[in-house]
Design an enzyme around this catalytic site. Structure first.
Site, mmCIF file in Angstrom:
data_model
loop_
_atom_site.group_PDB
_atom_site.id
_atom_site.type_symbol
_atom_site.label_atom_id
_atom_site.label_comp_id
_atom_site.label_asym_id
_atom_site.label_seq_id
_atom_site.Cartn_x
_atom_site.Cartn_y
_atom_site.Cartn_z
ATOM 1 N N ASP A 211 -39.024 -19.922 18.509
ATOM 2 C CA ASP A 211 -37.511 -18.941 18.314
ATOM 3 C C ASP A 211 -37.461 -18.543 16.777
ATOM 4 O O ASP A 211 -36.849 -17.448 16.599
ATOM 5 C CB ASP A 211 -36.343 -19.510 18.745
ATOM 6 C CG ASP A 211 -36.499 -20.170 20.187
ATOM 7 O OD1 ASP A 211 -37.006 -19.487 20.955
ATOM 8 O OD2 ASP A 211 -35.871 -21.339 20.687
ATOM 9 N N SER A 254 -41.329 -24.672 19.192
ATOM 10 C CA SER A 254 -40.896 -26.219 19.601
ATOM 11 C C SER A 254 -39.715 -25.914 20.688
ATOM 12 O O SER A 254 -39.926 -26.869 21.816
ATOM 13 C CB SER A 254 -40.291 -26.747 18.305
ATOM 14 O OG SER A 254 -41.083 -26.616 17.292
ATOM 15 N N ARG A 318 -40.270 -31.620 9.763
ATOM 16 C CA ARG A 318 -41.223 -30.472 10.466
ATOM 17 C C ARG A 318 -42.600 -31.019 10.845
ATOM 18 O O ARG A 318 -43.164 -30.622 11.969
ATOM 19 C CB ARG A 318 -41.240 -29.313 9.263
ATOM 20 C CG ARG A 318 -41.609 -28.113 10.388
ATOM 21 C CD ARG A 318 -41.344 -26.831 9.377
ATOM 22 N NE ARG A 318 -40.147 -26.145 10.042
ATOM 23 C CZ ARG A 318 -40.158 -25.684 11.272
ATOM 24 N NH1 ARG A 318 -41.184 -25.632 11.965
ATOM 25 N NH2 ARG A 318 -39.143 -24.867 11.654
ATOM 26 N N GLY A 520 -32.255 -21.314 14.984
ATOM 27 C CA GLY A 520 -33.157 -22.414 14.360
ATOM 28 C C GLY A 520 -33.331 -22.038 12.847
ATOM 29 O O GLY A 520 -34.286 -22.967 12.234
ATOM 30 N N GLU A 521 -32.589 -21.193 12.114
ATOM 31 C CA GLU A 521 -32.499 -21.155 10.720
ATOM 32 C C GLU A 521 -31.273 -21.441 10.450
ATOM 33 O O GLU A 521 -30.279 -21.193 10.827
ATOM 34 C CB GLU A 521 -32.665 -19.545 10.428
ATOM 35 C CG GLU A 521 -34.042 -19.180 10.933
ATOM 36 C CD GLU A 521 -35.143 -19.664 10.569
ATOM 37 O OE1 GLU A 521 -35.392 -19.647 9.167
ATOM 38 O OE2 GLU A 521 -36.104 -20.066 11.151
HETATM 39 C C1 LIG Z 1 -28.653 -37.330 23.612
HETATM 40 C C2 LIG Z 1 -29.240 -36.398 24.739
HETATM 41 C C3 LIG Z 1 -29.005 -35.188 24.268
HETATM 42 C C4 LIG Z 1 -29.462 -33.922 25.032
HETATM 43 C C5 LIG Z 1 -29.000 -32.728 24.394
HETATM 44 C C6 LIG Z 1 -29.694 -31.515 25.006
HETATM 45 C C7 LIG Z 1 -28.997 -30.200 24.745
HETATM 46 C C8 LIG Z 1 -30.056 -29.079 24.491
HETATM 47 C C9 LIG Z 1 -29.704 -27.829 24.219
HETATM 48 C C10 LIG Z 1 -30.561 -27.054 23.563
HETATM 49 C C11 LIG Z 1 -30.107 -25.708 23.112
HETATM 50 C C12 LIG Z 1 -31.211 -25.161 22.494
HETATM 51 C C13 LIG Z 1 -30.884 -23.760 21.966
HETATM 52 C C14 LIG Z 1 -32.205 -23.352 21.317
HETATM 53 C C15 LIG Z 1 -32.419 -23.423 19.601
HETATM 54 C C16 LIG Z 1 -33.435 -22.929 19.199
HETATM 55 O O1 LIG Z 1 -33.136 -21.476 18.709
HETATM 56 C C17 LIG Z 1 -33.641 -23.616 17.818
HETATM 57 C C18 LIG Z 1 -35.061 -23.312 17.227
HETATM 58 O O2 LIG Z 1 -36.050 -23.513 17.988
HETATM 59 P P1 LIG Z 1 -37.660 -23.486 17.632
HETATM 60 O O3 LIG Z 1 -37.955 -24.939 16.602
HETATM 61 O O4 LIG Z 1 -37.630 -22.214 16.512
HETATM 62 O O5 LIG Z 1 -38.515 -23.255 18.687
HETATM 63 N N1 LIG Z 1 -33.798 -25.035 18.267
HETATM 64 C C19 LIG Z 1 -33.065 -26.084 18.010
HETATM 65 C C20 LIG Z 1 -33.263 -27.608 18.916
HETATM 66 O O6 LIG Z 1 -32.176 -26.024 17.492
HETATM 67 N N1 LIG Z 2 -47.807 -18.616 8.049
HETATM 68 C C1 LIG Z 2 -46.470 -19.404 8.063
HETATM 69 N N2 LIG Z 2 -46.389 -20.341 7.414
HETATM 70 C C2 LIG Z 2 -45.320 -20.915 7.279
HETATM 71 N N3 LIG Z 2 -44.330 -20.660 8.049
HETATM 72 C C3 LIG Z 2 -44.132 -19.551 8.616
HETATM 73 C C4 LIG Z 2 -45.505 -18.844 8.858
HETATM 74 N N4 LIG Z 2 -45.441 -17.975 9.690
HETATM 75 C C5 LIG Z 2 -43.947 -18.105 10.266
HETATM 76 N N5 LIG Z 2 -43.464 -19.073 9.740
HETATM 77 C C6 LIG Z 2 -42.019 -19.781 9.986
HETATM 78 O O1 LIG Z 2 -42.068 -20.879 10.647
HETATM 79 C C7 LIG Z 2 -40.900 -21.181 11.131
HETATM 80 C C8 LIG Z 2 -41.020 -21.887 12.496
HETATM 81 O O2 LIG Z 2 -41.867 -21.157 13.282
HETATM 82 P P1 LIG Z 2 -41.464 -21.145 14.980
HETATM 83 O O3 LIG Z 2 -42.836 -20.182 15.329
HETATM 84 O O4 LIG Z 2 -40.101 -20.673 15.428
HETATM 85 O O5 LIG Z 2 -41.764 -22.497 15.337
HETATM 86 P P2 LIG Z 2 -40.981 -23.811 15.749
HETATM 87 O O6 LIG Z 2 -40.485 -23.300 17.214
HETATM 88 O O7 LIG Z 2 -41.879 -25.039 15.643
HETATM 89 O O8 LIG Z 2 -39.969 -23.924 14.745
HETATM 90 C C9 LIG Z 2 -40.197 -19.686 11.270
HETATM 91 O O9 LIG Z 2 -39.080 -19.922 10.348
HETATM 92 C C10 LIG Z 2 -41.148 -18.878 10.568
HETATM 93 O O10 LIG Z 2 -40.144 -17.967 9.773
#
Ligand SMILES: CCCCCCCCCCCCC/C=C/[C@@H](O)[C@H](COP(=O)(O)O)NC(C)=O
Ligand SMILES: Nc1ncnc2c1ncn2[C@@H]1O[C@H](COP(=O)(O)OP(=O)(O)O)[C@@H](O)[C@H]1O
Ligand SMILES: [Ca+2]
Length: 559
Positions: A211, A254, A318, A520-521
């Site tokens: 995300d 993630s 991370r 996620g930021e």
């Molecule tokens: C104690 C049991 C708790 C269970 C709670 C489950 C709730 C889950 C709701 C999740 C909503 C996720 C929305 C997504 C957010 C993403 O943008 C962000 C970033 O995702 P990325 O790491 O870039 O893939 N992830 C999080 C966890 O903040």
């Molecule tokens: N080459 C890179 N090195 C370090 N960070 C990066 C690179 N390319 C993208 N990112 C950053 O990594 C972060 C996490 O990326 P993402 O693909 O969403 O993985 P995750 O779901 O594990 O957080 C984003 O904020 C993105 O800006």
């Protein structure tokens, strides 16, 4: 109901497949192959029911990935196979073509399936290949040239491998050409899209990552589009120009909630196939401002309090990969911090539905087809007290464990129905969820309901509103006059206490601030103004398909 005219028959021949003879037909809608019944088989059919359904296959032309003449297998190994049924003329041939097409498997996943059909002579074989190719060339919505960004460090660091092994072969089979950029730093993709990329050359952008990476891509693309059209992003009342390029998401992060909530699974092959067939799913985007400064865009979760704190803590972990969210989630839950502030919002019309109506956004969603547009644009603070009946701002003050805004369901593997299960991808609204201060036990019950079928909004301490715009001001940033007004309502002792806390923001009282988790930021400001921009971007997706689409493949009466 009006009867659809039958599509024109383009080609029909008896071809062979695995030693059996099939009637193969192509029209403008379907490629079908039906086993030709022999007398012997018909007798079996009478005993066990009609053979027609069992021996028939229908592939919509729009789900054919490619067709190519098949390289001949070695005749000596084939000979035995062909000699088994020597009477049929089609079976003595050596010419064949292979059609690759989309097949639906469980859990909204798609796979690339193949059928190889043998022809009596090469002319017929080429005629088939050409006829199918002609039909594919009419599908102008399909991308031909893509710009791909890979975050090699997203999720479990598998982005590059996932792209090379699972996605690139599908693109090359579909004759899609690509320019691939493996990012070298955070914001590399965003900056490249914003200033350098020659966007005219492409039919779409592909994001391999999570995300956060998707967020980079939309920031680059939206900023570039506004810049090219002379729109100032810093003005919160500007009508933004929609981006013309579609974005494909290959999940390699993630949480991957944007992929999951628009496709129904986090599967790279499925995503690649949605790109190949040229799907298009419009999506709302929230713009976030602090006074008149643009901060960020958000498409999924915008969360203050609980989700902000989970993200702040998880950024330090991370190295753990996706598991960091679980560890930080438990830690944040135990800390049980609440935050005080004021939320004002502009509610949406009820005809777009409500967050609790249990009408989930699915492929071809009717609510998203006729979105409710934010007609009343707030120019400044004054409209908060606007008494116009079209849109009246509402104000809520309190102590909150979490303030979440979801522009879409935010479904992900952790929470399959999502943060707001009835939120829509492209209706021009966001669901604002307020979780007021409550006991740890109650908050846990609320959180756990994200993971099962129970309604997470069915608690007295949870409120949810469908909105076009909202603002948040943490209590410690409220102006003196606002505070005085509020404190006049409270006791003198409370007023004295809060004054001390304003001077000591690090103490563990209710005036400590959290951060916003924006897709996620982490956002640098707590006081923000948010506005939903209806259908600002488009994805190579079609929304989550109803299960029945793959249980009963297609309405056969359309054939
Ligand atoms: C104690 C049991 C708790 C269970 C709670 C489950 C709730 C889950 C709701 C999740 C909503 C996720 C929305 C997504 C957010 C993403 O943008 C962000 C970033 O995702 P990325 O790491 O870039 O893939 N992830 C999080 C966890 O903040
Ligand atoms: N080459 C890179 N090195 C370090 N960070 C990066 C690179 N390319 C993208 N990112 C950053 O990594 C972060 C996490 O990326 P993402 O693909 O969403 O993985 P995750 O779901 O594990 O957080 C984003 O904020 C993105 O800006
Ligand atoms: Ca929405």
């Amino acid at each position: 109901m009006e009867k659809q005219p039958k599509p024109q028959l383009l080609l029909s021949s008896q071809l062979s497949l695995l030693n059996r003879v099939y009637e193969v037909t192509l029209n403008g809608v379907f490629l079908s192959w039906k086993e030709v019944e022999t007398r012997q088989k018909r007798a079996v059919g009478n005993i066990y029911g009609p053979l027609k359904a069992a021996g028939s296959h229908y592939v919509p032309v729009c789900e054919i990935i490619s067709v190519q003449e098949t390289e001949e297998e070695c005749p000596s190994t084939d000979l035995g196979k062909w000699q088994k049924v020597p009477q049929s003329p089609v079976e003595s041939n050596q010419h064949a073509f292979t059609v690759s097409y989309v097949e639906r498997i469980q859990k909204h996943r798609w796979r690339c399936s193949e059928v190889t059909l043998h022809c009596t002579d090469r002319t017929l074989c080429l005629q088939w290949v050409q006829a199918i190719r002609e039909q594919l060339s009419l599908l102008t919505i399909r991308p031909k040239r893509l710009l791909v960004y890979i975050n090699p460090y997203g999720g479990k660091h598998r982005g590059k491998r996932i792209y090379e092994q699972k996605v690139a072969p599908i693109f090359s089979r579909a004759c899609i050409s690509t320019d691939v950029i493996v990012t070298e730093r955070a914001n590399h993709a965003r900056d490249h899209l914003k200033t350098e990329a020659e966007l005219k050359k492409y039919d779409g952008v592909v994001c391999v990552g999570g995300d956060g990476m998707f967020s980079e891509i939309i920031h680059g693309l939206i900023s570039r589009t506004q810049c090219d059209s002379g729109v100032d992003q810093n003005r919160s009342d500007e009508t933004l120009i929609p981006c013309s390029l579609r974005i494909g998401i290959i999940p390699a992060g993630s949480t991957d909630c944007i992929c999951y909530a628009t496709v129904g699974s986090n599967d790279p092959v499925t995503s690649a196939l949605h790109i190949v067939v040229g799907d298009s799913q419009p999506m709302d985007v929230c713009s976030i401002h602090h006074n008149n400064t643009f901060l960020r865009y958000s498409v999924s979760l915008l969360g203050y309090g609980f989700y902000g704190d989970v993200l702040t803590d998880s950024e330090r972990k991370r190295w753990m990969g996706p598991a960091r969210y679980d560890i930080s989630g438990v830690k944040t839950f135990l800390s049980h911090r609440y935050y005080e502030g004021t939320i004002s919002f502009l509610p949406a019309d009820e005809n777009v539905g409500t967050p609790r109506d249990k009408l989930q956004c699915r492929s071809g969603c009717n609510i998203c087809r006729l979105p409710s547009l934010d007609k009343q644009v707030s120019k400044d603070e004054e409209s908060i007290s606007d008494t116009d009946t079209k849109g009246v701002w509402q104000v809520i003050r309190g102590k909150f464990l979490a303030i979440n805004a979801a522009c879409m369901s935010c479904a992900c593997p952790r929470s399959p129905k999502g943060l707001s299960p009835s939120a829509h991808l492209a209706d021009g609204t966001a669901d604002l969820i307020l979780v007021r201060k409550c006991s740890r036990f109650d908050f846990l019950r609320h959180l756990l309901r994200h993971t099962n079928k129970d309604d997470q909004f069915d608690h007295p301490f949870v409120e949810v509103y469908r909105v076009h715009q909202f603002r948040f001001t943490p209590r410690y940033e409220e102006t003196d006059s606002e505070l005085e007004l509020r404190e006049a309502e409270g006791s003198g002792r409370k007023r004295f206490f809060s004054q001390i806390c304003r001077e000591h923001p690090a103490c563990n009282c209710s005036l400590v601030h959290s951060s916003w988790n924006c897709d996620g930021e982490i956002l640098p400001h707590a006081a923000i103004q948010v506005r939903v921009h209806c259908q600002l971007i488009k994805l190579f997706a079609r929304g989550i398909e109803e299960q029945s689409v793959f249980e009963e493949p297609y309405a056969l009466n359309a054939i």
